[in-house]
Scaffold this active site. Structure first.
Site, PDB file in Angstrom:
ATOM      1  N   ARG B 134      -1.661  -2.510   0.945  1.00 35.35           N
ATOM      2  CA  ARG B 134      -0.830  -1.457   1.541  1.00 35.35           C
ATOM      3  C   ARG B 134      -0.200  -0.656   0.412  1.00 35.35           C
ATOM      4  O   ARG B 134       0.516  -1.210  -0.430  1.00 35.35           O
ATOM      5  CB  ARG B 134       0.264  -2.028   2.445  1.00 35.35           C
ATOM      6  CG  ARG B 134       0.785  -0.983   3.453  1.00 35.35           C
ATOM      7  CD  ARG B 134       1.990  -1.496   4.243  1.00 35.35           C
ATOM      8  NE  ARG B 134       3.102  -1.686   3.365  1.00 35.35           N
ATOM      9  CZ  ARG B 134       3.982  -2.683   3.467  1.00 35.35           C
ATOM     10  NH1 ARG B 134       3.870  -3.581   4.419  1.00 35.35           N
ATOM     11  NH2 ARG B 134       4.973  -2.780   2.602  1.00 35.35           N
ATOM     12  N   GLU B 156       5.210   1.558  -4.162  1.00 37.18           N
ATOM     13  CA  GLU B 156       4.547   0.384  -4.735  1.00 37.18           C
ATOM     14  C   GLU B 156       3.197   0.190  -4.074  1.00 37.18           C
ATOM     15  O   GLU B 156       2.901   0.810  -3.049  1.00 37.18           O
ATOM     16  CB  GLU B 156       5.403  -0.881  -4.588  1.00 37.18           C
ATOM     17  CG  GLU B 156       5.658  -1.293  -3.162  1.00 37.18           C
ATOM     18  CD  GLU B 156       6.492  -2.576  -3.070  1.00 37.18           C
ATOM     19  OE1 GLU B 156       6.842  -3.162  -4.102  1.00 37.18           O
ATOM     20  OE2 GLU B 156       6.793  -2.975  -1.934  1.00 37.18           O
ATOM     21  N   ASN B 158       0.871  -2.902  -2.685  1.00 37.56           N
ATOM     22  CA  ASN B 158       0.906  -4.322  -2.347  1.00 37.56           C
ATOM     23  C   ASN B 158      -0.498  -4.907  -2.344  1.00 37.56           C
ATOM     24  O   ASN B 158      -1.370  -4.429  -1.619  1.00 37.56           O
ATOM     25  CB  ASN B 158       1.515  -4.516  -0.958  1.00 37.56           C
ATOM     26  CG  ASN B 158       2.919  -3.957  -0.876  1.00 37.56           C
ATOM     27  OD1 ASN B 158       3.863  -4.570  -1.366  1.00 37.56           O
ATOM     28  ND2 ASN B 158       3.058  -2.769  -0.299  1.00 37.56           N
ATOM     29  N   SER B 163       2.476  -6.663   4.914  1.00 39.56           N
ATOM     30  CA  SER B 163       2.915  -7.021   6.269  1.00 39.56           C
ATOM     31  C   SER B 163       2.968  -5.812   7.198  1.00 39.56           C
ATOM     32  O   SER B 163       2.745  -4.677   6.793  1.00 39.56           O
ATOM     33  CB  SER B 163       4.279  -7.701   6.208  1.00 39.56           C
ATOM     34  OG  SER B 163       5.193  -6.840   5.590  1.00 39.56           O
ATOM     35  N   LYS B 336       4.529  -4.628 -10.697  1.00 32.09           N
ATOM     36  CA  LYS B 336       5.059  -3.280 -10.922  1.00 32.09           C
ATOM     37  C   LYS B 336       4.774  -2.804 -12.333  1.00 32.09           C
ATOM     38  O   LYS B 336       4.669  -1.609 -12.585  1.00 32.09           O
ATOM     39  CB  LYS B 336       6.554  -3.262 -10.626  1.00 32.09           C
ATOM     40  CG  LYS B 336       6.813  -3.408  -9.146  1.00 32.09           C
ATOM     41  CD  LYS B 336       8.223  -3.041  -8.760  1.00 32.09           C
ATOM     42  CE  LYS B 336       8.451  -3.391  -7.302  1.00 32.09           C
ATOM     43  NZ  LYS B 336       8.484  -4.882  -7.133  1.00 32.09           N
ATOM     44  N   LYS B 398      13.577  -1.345 -11.507  1.00 29.18           N
ATOM     45  CA  LYS B 398      12.920  -2.341 -10.653  1.00 29.18           C
ATOM     46  C   LYS B 398      12.432  -3.521 -11.479  1.00 29.18           C
ATOM     47  O   LYS B 398      11.862  -3.319 -12.553  1.00 29.18           O
ATOM     48  CB  LYS B 398      11.695  -1.726  -9.958  1.00 29.18           C
ATOM     49  CG  LYS B 398      12.034  -0.596  -9.010  1.00 29.18           C
ATOM     50  CD  LYS B 398      10.755  -0.133  -8.322  1.00 29.18           C
ATOM     51  CE  LYS B 398      11.069   0.830  -7.191  1.00 29.18           C
ATOM     52  NZ  LYS B 398       9.887   1.021  -6.338  1.00 29.18           N
ATOM     53  N   GLU B 402       7.189  -9.146  -7.374  1.00 30.81           N
ATOM     54  CA  GLU B 402       6.990  -8.628  -6.012  1.00 30.81           C
ATOM     55  C   GLU B 402       8.227  -8.868  -5.138  1.00 30.81           C
ATOM     56  O   GLU B 402       9.065  -9.700  -5.443  1.00 30.81           O
ATOM     57  CB  GLU B 402       5.790  -9.340  -5.371  1.00 30.81           C
ATOM     58  CG  GLU B 402       4.495  -9.146  -6.128  1.00 30.81           C
ATOM     59  CD  GLU B 402       4.191  -7.688  -6.399  1.00 30.81           C
ATOM     60  OE1 GLU B 402       4.149  -6.897  -5.449  1.00 30.81           O
ATOM     61  OE2 GLU B 402       4.018  -7.306  -7.573  1.00 30.81           O
ATOM     62  N   GLY B 403       8.293  -8.177  -3.997  1.00 27.70           N
ATOM     63  CA  GLY B 403       9.324  -8.444  -2.999  1.00 27.70           C
ATOM     64  C   GLY B 403      10.550  -7.598  -3.258  1.00 27.70           C
ATOM     65  O   GLY B 403      10.928  -7.336  -4.393  1.00 27.70           O
ATOM     66  N   ARG B 489       7.833   2.786   7.813  1.00 31.98           N
ATOM     67  CA  ARG B 489       9.051   1.989   7.902  1.00 31.98           C
ATOM     68  C   ARG B 489      10.219   2.910   7.652  1.00 31.98           C
ATOM     69  O   ARG B 489      10.188   3.719   6.716  1.00 31.98           O
ATOM     70  CB  ARG B 489       9.056   0.866   6.863  1.00 31.98           C
ATOM     71  CG  ARG B 489       8.261  -0.333   7.340  1.00 31.98           C
ATOM     72  CD  ARG B 489       8.375  -1.453   6.353  1.00 31.98           C
ATOM     73  NE  ARG B 489       7.923  -1.006   5.039  1.00 31.98           N
ATOM     74  CZ  ARG B 489       8.051  -1.732   3.934  1.00 31.98           C
ATOM     75  NH1 ARG B 489       8.633  -2.903   3.991  1.00 31.98           N
ATOM     76  NH2 ARG B 489       7.600  -1.279   2.780  1.00 31.98           N
TER      77      ARG B 489
END
Lengths: 515, 515
Positions: B134, B156, B158, B163, B336, B398, B402-403, B489
Site C-alpha cells: 500500500r 510511506e 508499506n 491494512s 523509511k 520520522k 515501521e508503524g 483514511r
C-alpha cells in the site's frame, strides 16, 4: 420420549475444535450481517447511547438434523397454504362469523375488526393484498407407535410480520461456510455435507414479493416517486433481519423503501384526496413519495398499539391506496381461532377454500387436532380434556391472539382455566401437543454456549399476491404465489416457548437426513 | 493554509437528516461487515468475555472530495511502485548497505537482518516472493503558489501487513449505498454522484494476489493439502478487515486459509525435511496442511516480538518453502530509510531500479524531499534545517522503523533532537511537510460524531509476485503485477497521526472532483 433421529449428533468437540468453530462463527456472522443489536440485559443502553454495538444473532453451532421428506413436504405444500389463506382473507363473510365470536373476548380482534368495518363503510380503494407468510411446523413422532415416521405438524400460520426471513438465509450460509472450512469434525459426517444443507433463499424471495406488489401497484397517481414503507417497532433489536430484505429490494429490484416507526406513521404520512398514501420524510423536507406497499413489521400485537395514535395509524393505512402486507382481513385470517376451525376434526371448512380434494387431504395431514373451548360439541369435549389433569398432559392451551409468550402447557392447563371465568374460555384454543423426536444441538447466545436437548421449529415462507375482486374464494384472483425459503428455529427443550427474539432460542438451518 | 478544494462541503445537516444518515450508516455497516471489535475503552472485556460484540468501524459520514487527476495518478503509478519495491527487495547488495547502517541504531532492523543472513547461510528454498503493498499519499498544495494545483506526495510505502484492504471496499460501497438512498442532501450535489464515487476493488484484488501466490507455489510436495497461513496478532480488533480477504480467497478462488497468532506459529507448524512448512491445526488432530503462502498481518513492529518465541517463528518461516508475504528482504525494503534514500534530492538510486526514464520522473514527482540525518552532505544540510526552530516548521521527523505513533512535527523537532545523542540521529529521517488543502468531513467513532477539518491519506494497494532469480534488478522476474484498489483514511486535522486502528481517524472513500 421417542427415539432420536440420529445417534451421536452433534459430535462432541474438543476444546480446540470448539474454539475454532466458535471463533469462525463469531467473525463470519458479523462480517455477513447475521447479527442483532444487543439486549439491554447484555449491554446497558447507557454504555452505547448511539446504538452502534451489535452481536452475533443467537444461532446454533450445528445445522439441526431434519427428515428430508418432512422438509420437502413443508416446502411443497406452501403454495397451497398461500392459496388457502388468500382465500380466507377474501371471504369476509366467513371470517366475520369467527371474528365476531372472538371480538366478545378479545379486545384486540374487536378493534382490528372495527377498523376494517370503518374502511368498508367508506369503500376500499385498493383491491390488491400482499401476504408474506410463514407456516411453522414441528416434527411429530407418535410416541406410542414404534414404527411411526416423523411428520410435520403445523404450529401456527403467520400472516403478519413473519420474521427471520433475513437471518434465515444467512444462518444457512453460515453453516455451509463452517462446513467448507471443515470446522465440523469428521465424525459429524456423513450427516453434514454440501448436499444435505439446503440454502434458504428467503432474502431474495421475500424481497421479490415486495417488489411484485410494488409493480402491481402500477404507476404513481400523485406524480411523486413510489416507495415501499416498512412500518416498524422502535427500537428494533432484530433490525438486520429487516434491513437484509430492504437491501435486496433495492439492489435486485431497484425499489426504494423507508422505515417508519408505527408511532410516527400519522406524523410522517398523509392521505391525499384520492387516498394515495404520501410519505413525507422528515430527513428530506419538501420531498414526497407515494407509498405502493406497506409492509408491517409492527402492529401484530396489542402491545404495539399504545393508544389512539397507533389505532389511527392503522386506520389511516387501511383507508389508503397502498397495498397492505397485510390488510386487516389478512391479519385476522391468521388468528389461531381460524387455525382451530380448520383443524377441528371433521371440519368442512378446508374444502370451502381449496377446490382440489387432494390438496385438502395434504393440508389436513399437517394439522394437529385443535379444539375450540366454546359450547359447541367439540368445545364441550375439549373442556373435559382440558380440565382433567391426566388428559391435559397431551395438550397446549393457546390464546387466540398473535405473538408468543402466553401458551399454557399440559398440567398447567386445569389450574389456569380454574382462575378464569368460563365466559373467557373461548378466547383460547386447545391443541394436541406435538411430540418432537429428541434432538441435540449447541446454541450460542450473547457469547454463552449452551448444549443439550433441543426442539426445532420449521418455518416455511410464502409469498402471495392477489386481487380481492368480489371476495369470492376462487383461485382466479391470485396474481403471484410462491414458496420463499425456510427457517429453522431451535430452542432448548427445557423451555416450551419458541421465539428467538424473546430470548429463548436460536436461528438454525437444516441438515437433511433420510429416516 | 491554502484554499479549500470545495466550498460548503460537506453540506450542513438538519437533525433529521443527520439521524437518517446515521441510522442507515450504522445498520448498513453491521449488515455488511464494515465493523471492528470494540476497544476495551468502549466495552470492557469483562462485559463480553466471549468477544461477540462488534461495532461500526470508524468511518466518515461523507466520501471526501479528492482531485480526480491525483486519484488517477495514484492508481496509474502503482504498478511502477510495485516494480520498484520488487526490484529493491531483489537487490540484496544495495539493501545491505542501508540496512547495515541502520542496524547500528535500530535493533529491530538489526534482528531482522540477522534472520535473513542466517537463512542465507543455509540457503533459501523458495525463490518467489509476494508483495501486498500500500502506497500512502497526502495531497500537497504549495501554500506559497496561488496558481498551484494539488499533487499527491508519498507519505510511506508499506511492504508488510498493509491494512484496511478489506474495509476499504466496504466503505466505498457504504457511501454508494447512502447516495443511492438519497441520504446525502441535494446540496451535496453535484459533487456526490455514482460517477464520482469510484468503488475500491481491494477485497477481490488483494485476495487474488494471495491466490496467485498459492498457485505459483505449485503442487504439494508433502502430499498434504495446501493452504495459506495468515499470521496475525491476538487479539485483533480489526479482524473483519482480514476475514473479508479470507472469505474472498475461499469463495472466489477456492483457497483454504488459516489464522495463526504469531506467538503460536512455532507451536502449530513444523518444517519437514525438505523445509516444507507444515501446519498442524490443533482443531483437527492428525490433519496436516502444507503452507503455500504466509501472509503476515503481524510481525511488522518490534512490539509483536515478545522474545525468542516470535524471533524463532520468524526464522522458522523465513527458512521454509512457503512463499512469504513479505520476505525479510521485502520488509526491510519498506524502511523509511529506503524511502529517504530514494527521495533525497538528486538521488541516483531510482534509475537503478526503474529502467524507463519517464517512469523514474513520474515516481520522483510523488516524492516529498527527504533528507538523511547522517554526516553526508545532504545530512548536514538537514541537521541545520531540523535544529532551527524556524526552518523546522516545514518538516516532520520520522523514525526509520515501521508503524505510526512516533513522528515528531515542526517546532517539536529541535527540542526532541536536543534530547538525543547525535549518534542516534541517523535513526531518523527529515521529511518536508506535505501541506494538504483544507477539507472538512464528519467522523463517527464508537457512536461519537465529530465534525470539522480533516486530512485525508490516499492508500493505493498493489499486488506483485516475483522470482528472486539471481537477484538482478530486472523486470524479467516479475510474475504478476497489478494495482489493487484504494483506501482513503481521514483524520481530524487537530491530530497529526494517521492510523485508524490506533484510534485517531476513520476509513473513508473518495468523491472525485475536477480542480
Amino acid at each position: 420420549m421417542s427415539k432420536p433421529l440420529y445417534h451421536g449428533y452433534p459430535p462432541e468437540l474438543s476444546d480446540e475444535q470448539a474454539q475454532f468453530l466458535l471463533s469462525n462463527l463469531k467473525d463470519w456472522s458479523i462480517a455477513n450481517g447475521l447479527a442483532v443489536r444487543p439486549a439491554p440485559s447484555f449491554v446497558a443502553s447507557s454504555l452505547d447511547p448511539a446504538g452502534v454495538l451489535a452481536t452475533t444473532a443467537p444461532v446454533t453451532l450445528f445445522p439441526s438434523l431434519f427428515p428430508r421428506h418432512c422438509y420437502q413436504e413443508g416446502l411443497a405444500i406452501q403454495k397451497s397454504y398461500n392459496e388457502l389463506y388468500s382465500a380466507i382473507a377474501r371471504d369476509e363473510e366467513w371470517l366475520r362469523e369467527i371474528v365476531e365470536e372472538l371480538a366478545g373476548v378479545d379486545e384486540f380482534v374487536a378493534k382490528l375488526w372495527k377498523v376494517h368495518l370503518e374502511v368498508k363503510k367508506e369503500g376500499f380503494v385498493q383491491d390488491i393484498t400482499l401476504g408474506l407468510f410463514r407456516s411453522d411446523y414441528m416434527l411429530h413422532l407418535d410416541p406410542e407407535d414404534i414404527e411411526a415416521k416423523p411428520e410435520i405438524k403445523q404450529v401456527e400460520f403467520n400472516t403478519i410480520a413473519s420474521s427471520f426471513g433475513g437471518l434465515s438465509s444467512r444462518v444457512s450460509q453460515l453453516h455451509k461456510h463452517l462446513l467448507s472450512i471443515e470446522a465440523y469434525p469428521a465424525d459429524a459426517s456423513p450427516a453434514i455435507s454440501q448436499d444435505t444443507l439446503p440454502e434458504s433463499k428467503s432474502v431474495p424471495s421475500l424481497a421479490a414479493g415486495l417488489a411484485a406488489a410494488h409493480i402491481a401497484y402500477g404507476p404513481s397517481k400523485s406524480e411523486n416517486p413510489l416507495c415501499v414503507l416498512f412500518v416498524v417497532q422502535d427500537p428494533e433489536r432484530n433490525v438486520f433481519d429487516q434491513r437484509l430484505l430492504e437491501y435486496s429490494l433495492l439492489n435486485k429490484s431497484g425499489v426504494r423503501s423507508f422505515r417508519v416507526p408505527f408511532s410516527k406513521v400519522l406524523d410522517e404520512t398523509k392521505l391525499d384526496s384520492q387516498r394515495n398514501l404520501i410519505y413525507r420524510p422528515k430527513h428530506a423536507p419538501g420531498k414526497e413519495f407515494e407509498v405502493s406497499t406497506v409492509y408491517f413489521r409492527a402492529g401484530y400485537s396489542p402491545d404495539d398499539y399504545l393508544g389512539d395514535n397507533e389505532w389511527g395509524a392503522r386506520l389511516h393505512i387501511e383507508r389508503s391506496c397502498a397495498i397492505k402486507c397485510p390488510s386487516i382481513l389478512l391479519q385476522l385470517a391468521g388468528c389461531k381461532k381460524v387455525q382451530q376451525v380448520l383443524a377441528t376434526p371433521h371440519s368442512p371448512h378446508l374444502a370451502r377454500f381449496l377446490s382440489d380434494e387432494e390438496t385438502v387431504a395434504r393440508v389436513k395431514k399437517t394439522f394437529a387436532p385443535i379444539y375450540p373451548l366454546d359450547r359447541s360439541e367439540a368445545g364441550l369435549e375439549a373442556r373435559k380434556l382440558a380440565t382433567d389433569t391426566n388428559s391435559a398432559q397431551r395438550y397446549v392451551l393457546k390464546p387466540q391472539r398473535e405473538g408468543g409468550g402466553n401458551n399454557i402447557y399440559r398440567s398447567n392447563i386445569p389450574p389456569f382455566l380454574a382462575t378464569l371465568p368460563e365466559s373467557s374460555w373461548p378466547a383460547y384454543i386447545l391443541m394436541e401437543m406435538i411430540e418432537p423426536p429428541p434432538a441435540n444441538n449447541v446454541i450460542i447466545r450473547n457469547g454463552e454456549v449452551r448444549k443439550g436437548g433441543v426442539i426445532g421449529e420449521l418455518g416455511v415462507y410464502g409469498v402471495c399476491l392477489w386481487r380481492h375482486g368480489d371476495g369470492a374464494a376462487d383461485r382466479g384472483h391470485i396474481l403471484e404465489n410462491w414458496e420463499a425459503g425456510y427457517l429453522l428455529r431451535t430452542k432448548g427443550n427445557e423451555s416450551e416457548e419458541g421465539g428467538v427474539a424473546a430470548g429463548f432460542g436460536a436461528v438454525d438451518s437444516i441438515c437433511l437426513v433420510d429416516v
